[in-house]
Scaffold this motif. Structure first.
Motif, PDB file in Angstrom:
ATOM      1  N   ASN A  29       0.824  -1.222   0.000  1.00  0.00           N
ATOM      2  CA  ASN A  29       0.000   0.000   0.000  1.00  0.00           C
ATOM      3  C   ASN A  29       0.856   1.269   0.000  1.00  0.00           C
ATOM      4  O   ASN A  29       0.406   2.327   0.435  1.00  0.00           O
ATOM      5  N   THR A  30       2.084   1.145  -0.511  1.00  0.00           N
ATOM      6  CA  THR A  30       3.015   2.286  -0.525  1.00  0.00           C
ATOM      7  C   THR A  30       2.417   3.521  -1.206  1.00  0.00           C
ATOM      8  O   THR A  30       2.662   4.643  -0.779  1.00  0.00           O
ATOM      9  N   PHE A  31       1.628   3.298  -2.281  1.00  0.00           N
ATOM     10  CA  PHE A  31       1.106   4.430  -3.053  1.00  0.00           C
ATOM     11  C   PHE A  31      -0.108   5.092  -2.397  1.00  0.00           C
ATOM     12  O   PHE A  31      -0.481   6.184  -2.781  1.00  0.00           O
ATOM     13  N   ALA A  32      -0.736   4.394  -1.441  1.00  0.00           N
ATOM     14  CA  ALA A  32      -2.031   4.928  -0.988  1.00  0.00           C
ATOM     15  C   ALA A  32      -2.261   4.812   0.524  1.00  0.00           C
ATOM     16  O   ALA A  32      -3.343   4.418   0.951  1.00  0.00           O
ATOM     17  N   PRO A  33      -1.249   5.170   1.352  1.00  0.00           N
ATOM     18  CA  PRO A  33      -1.541   5.130   2.785  1.00  0.00           C
ATOM     19  C   PRO A  33      -2.673   6.106   3.099  1.00  0.00           C
ATOM     20  O   PRO A  33      -2.784   7.149   2.446  1.00  0.00           O
ATOM     21  N   PRO A  38      -6.188  -1.610   3.397  1.00  0.00           N
ATOM     22  CA  PRO A  38      -6.367  -2.954   2.828  1.00  0.00           C
ATOM     23  C   PRO A  38      -6.771  -4.011   3.858  1.00  0.00           C
ATOM     24  O   PRO A  38      -7.527  -4.922   3.521  1.00  0.00           O
ATOM     25  N   ALA A  39      -6.318  -3.875   5.109  1.00  0.00           N
ATOM     26  CA  ALA A  39      -6.670  -4.891   6.107  1.00  0.00           C
ATOM     27  C   ALA A  39      -8.180  -4.886   6.350  1.00  0.00           C
ATOM     28  O   ALA A  39      -8.796  -5.935   6.504  1.00  0.00           O
ATOM     29  N   ARG A  40      -8.777  -3.694   6.331  1.00  0.00           N
ATOM     30  CA  ARG A  40     -10.235  -3.611   6.523  1.00  0.00           C
ATOM     31  C   ARG A  40     -10.982  -4.173   5.322  1.00  0.00           C
ATOM     32  O   ARG A  40     -12.146  -4.538   5.409  1.00  0.00           O
ATOM     33  N   LEU A  41     -10.292  -4.207   4.169  1.00  0.00           N
ATOM     34  CA  LEU A  41     -10.946  -4.695   2.942  1.00  0.00           C
ATOM     35  C   LEU A  41     -10.730  -6.193   2.744  1.00  0.00           C
ATOM     36  O   LEU A  41     -11.158  -6.756   1.744  1.00  0.00           O
ATOM     37  N   GLY A  42      -9.977  -6.821   3.662  1.00  0.00           N
ATOM     38  CA  GLY A  42      -9.827  -8.280   3.587  1.00  0.00           C
ATOM     39  C   GLY A  42      -8.395  -8.784   3.491  1.00  0.00           C
ATOM     40  O   GLY A  42      -8.164  -9.992   3.606  1.00  0.00           O
ATOM     41  N   ALA A  43      -7.429  -7.896   3.267  1.00  0.00           N
ATOM     42  CA  ALA A  43      -6.038  -8.364   3.122  1.00  0.00           C
ATOM     43  C   ALA A  43      -5.512  -8.891   4.461  1.00  0.00           C
ATOM     44  O   ALA A  43      -5.910  -8.416   5.526  1.00  0.00           O
ATOM     45  N   ASP A  44      -4.612  -9.883   4.378  1.00  0.00           N
ATOM     46  CA  ASP A  44      -4.054 -10.464   5.599  1.00  0.00           C
ATOM     47  C   ASP A  44      -2.820  -9.685   6.062  1.00  0.00           C
ATOM     48  O   ASP A  44      -2.571  -9.567   7.252  1.00  0.00           O
ATOM     49  N   VAL A  45      -2.049  -9.220   5.087  1.00  0.00           N
ATOM     50  CA  VAL A  45      -0.799  -8.533   5.414  1.00  0.00           C
ATOM     51  C   VAL A  45      -0.700  -7.278   4.546  1.00  0.00           C
ATOM     52  O   VAL A  45      -1.053  -7.309   3.361  1.00  0.00           O
ATOM     53  N   VAL A  46      -0.256  -6.181   5.132  1.00  0.00           N
ATOM     54  CA  VAL A  46      -0.073  -4.943   4.371  1.00  0.00           C
ATOM     55  C   VAL A  46       1.380  -4.497   4.548  1.00  0.00           C
ATOM     56  O   VAL A  46       1.878  -4.434   5.672  1.00  0.00           O
ATOM     57  N   VAL A  47       2.036  -4.232   3.417  1.00  0.00           N
ATOM     58  CA  VAL A  47       3.423  -3.751   3.497  1.00  0.00           C
ATOM     59  C   VAL A  47       3.504  -2.331   2.945  1.00  0.00           C
ATOM     60  O   VAL A  47       2.714  -1.937   2.083  1.00  0.00           O
ATOM     61  N   HIS A  48       4.460  -1.598   3.490  1.00  0.00           N
ATOM     62  CA  HIS A  48       4.677  -0.217   3.050  1.00  0.00           C
ATOM     63  C   HIS A  48       6.166   0.034   2.900  1.00  0.00           C
ATOM     64  O   HIS A  48       6.941  -0.393   3.752  1.00  0.00           O
ATOM     65  N   SER A  49       6.540   0.766   1.852  1.00  0.00           N
ATOM     66  CA  SER A  49       7.837   1.413   1.883  1.00  0.00           C
ATOM     67  C   SER A  49       7.592   2.709   2.659  1.00  0.00           C
ATOM     68  O   SER A  49       6.954   3.634   2.150  1.00  0.00           O
ATOM     69  N   VAL A  50       8.089   2.745   3.881  1.00  0.00           N
ATOM     70  CA  VAL A  50       7.864   3.908   4.745  1.00  0.00           C
ATOM     71  C   VAL A  50       8.691   5.109   4.267  1.00  0.00           C
ATOM     72  O   VAL A  50       8.423   6.263   4.607  1.00  0.00           O
ATOM     73  N   SER A  51       9.696   4.807   3.411  1.00  0.00           N
ATOM     74  CA  SER A  51      10.550   5.870   2.839  1.00  0.00           C
ATOM     75  C   SER A  51       9.761   6.865   2.000  1.00  0.00           C
ATOM     76  O   SER A  51      10.278   7.929   1.667  1.00  0.00           O
ATOM     77  N   LYS A  52       8.528   6.530   1.635  1.00  0.00           N
ATOM     78  CA  LYS A  52       7.776   7.343   0.677  1.00  0.00           C
ATOM     79  C   LYS A  52       6.811   8.284   1.427  1.00  0.00           C
ATOM     80  O   LYS A  52       7.263   9.112   2.205  1.00  0.00           O
ATOM     81  N   PHE A  53       5.509   8.162   1.187  1.00  0.00           N
ATOM     82  CA  PHE A  53       4.550   9.116   1.775  1.00  0.00           C
ATOM     83  C   PHE A  53       4.625   9.149   3.307  1.00  0.00           C
ATOM     84  O   PHE A  53       4.494  10.203   3.919  1.00  0.00           O
ATOM     85  N   ILE A  54       4.786   7.982   3.923  1.00  0.00           N
ATOM     86  CA  ILE A  54       4.699   7.944   5.388  1.00  0.00           C
ATOM     87  C   ILE A  54       5.817   8.792   6.000  1.00  0.00           C
ATOM     88  O   ILE A  54       5.581   9.570   6.918  1.00  0.00           O
ATOM     89  N   SER A  55       7.027   8.679   5.449  1.00  0.00           N
ATOM     90  CA  SER A  55       8.124   9.543   5.926  1.00  0.00           C
ATOM     91  C   SER A  55       7.872  10.985   5.467  1.00  0.00           C
ATOM     92  O   SER A  55       7.927  11.915   6.259  1.00  0.00           O
ATOM     93  N   GLY A  56       7.605  11.150   4.181  1.00  0.00           N
ATOM     94  CA  GLY A  56       7.278  12.467   3.631  1.00  0.00           C
ATOM     95  C   GLY A  56       8.472  13.392   3.430  1.00  0.00           C
ATOM     96  O   GLY A  56       8.337  14.438   2.823  1.00  0.00           O
TER      97      GLY A  56
END
Ligand SMILES: Cc1ncc(COP(=O)(O)O)c(C=O)c1O
Length: 250
Positions: A29-33, A38-56
């Motif tokens: 979900n790197t592109f759309a934090p 995704p976990a609420r939509l049914g995914a079991d595991v969600v990964v992020h490159s935190v280097s992107k939006f989350i870090s900012g």
């Protein structure tokens, strides 16, 4: 949301198909934090490159694997766990810095998404070939709308298909060096707009045939829309760069 073509996966349907077969679903979900949960939509595991939006700030290299504690604990198993073997324990200072940025991720994402929507709409009006899930003609526009969290919009990334790599590079040259609209860089999620020609950068490990199959045109410019400066100032920089590009062509 796929990189760089911005296809949107149907997470509820994929999750229900996978769970029927006893398969786990992992979503990057790197592109759309914030936009997608995704976990609420049914995914079991969600990964992020935190280097992107989350870090900012384009200054931190970090990642996150979010999932049930049974999975995370097994990944941290002292003898067999990939997290133990590969050694990704986050530096405590970096973890602290990130914890100071996450509270304003929501505000930042709203502005990334708002500007991406405005720019995509205006670029389309200029006759440019724009790919953005917020535009009604995007094949998964309705799907994303049905999955997205309210009031976030459709993501901070848009793509412009300039047809050829030469035209893509010329546009980026004018946008960076003549009008200061943004910077050429392969990262994303920064407060400045970052632009890259995906086919010759982040997707260059694929051969031409694979890129064509994946829908990555040689002239595709991926833009991660920033929020520094005012929206109108940035738009006027975009228009000026485009005009200069046309002047130099003729
Ligand atoms: C969608 C997506 N996921 C993961 C990554 C990997 O990020 P990192 O290099 O921080 O591991 C990238 C990098 O651009 C990306 O675009």
């Amino acid at each position: 949301m796929s990189n760089p073509t911005l296809h949107v996966a149907d997470i509820p349907t994929l999750s229900s198909m996978a769970h029927h077969k006893g398969v786990k679903v992992v979503v990057d979900n790197t592109f759309a934090p914030m936009v997608l949960s995704p976990a609420r939509l049914g995914a079991d595991v969600v990964v992020h490159s935190v280097s992107k939006f989350i870090s900012g700030g384009a200054d931190i290299i970090a990642g996150a694997v979010c999932g049930p504690s049974s999975l995370i604990n097994s990944m941290m198993d002292l003898h067999q766990g990939p997290l133990m073997i590969l050694g990704p324990t986050m530096n405590a200072k970096v973890a602290f810095e990130l914890s100071e940025r996450i509270p304003h991720l929501s505000l930042r994402m709203k502005e990334h998404c708002h500007r991406a929507m405005v720019f995509a709409t205006r670029m389309k009006k200029l006759g440019l070939k724009v790919i953005y899930p917020g535009l009604e003609e995007h094949p998964q526009h309705a799907l994303l709308k049905s999955m997205a969290n309210k009031d976030y919009g459709f993501g901070g990334i848009l793509c412009l298909d300039m047809g050829t790599e030469e035209r893509a590079n010329r546009l980026m040259h004018h946008l960076q060096n003549c009008t200061q609209f943004g910077l050429m860089a392969v990262s994303l999620g920064y407060y400045e707009t970052l632009m890259s020609c995906s086919g010759s950068s982040t997707s260059s490990e694929m051969n031409a045939e694979e890129r064509e199959l994946a829908g990555i045109s040689p002239g595709l410019v991926r833009m991660s829309i920033g929020y520094s400066g005012t929206l109108e100032q940035r738009w006027s920089q975009f228009e000026k760069a485009l005009a200069r590009m046309h002047q130099t062509t003729n």
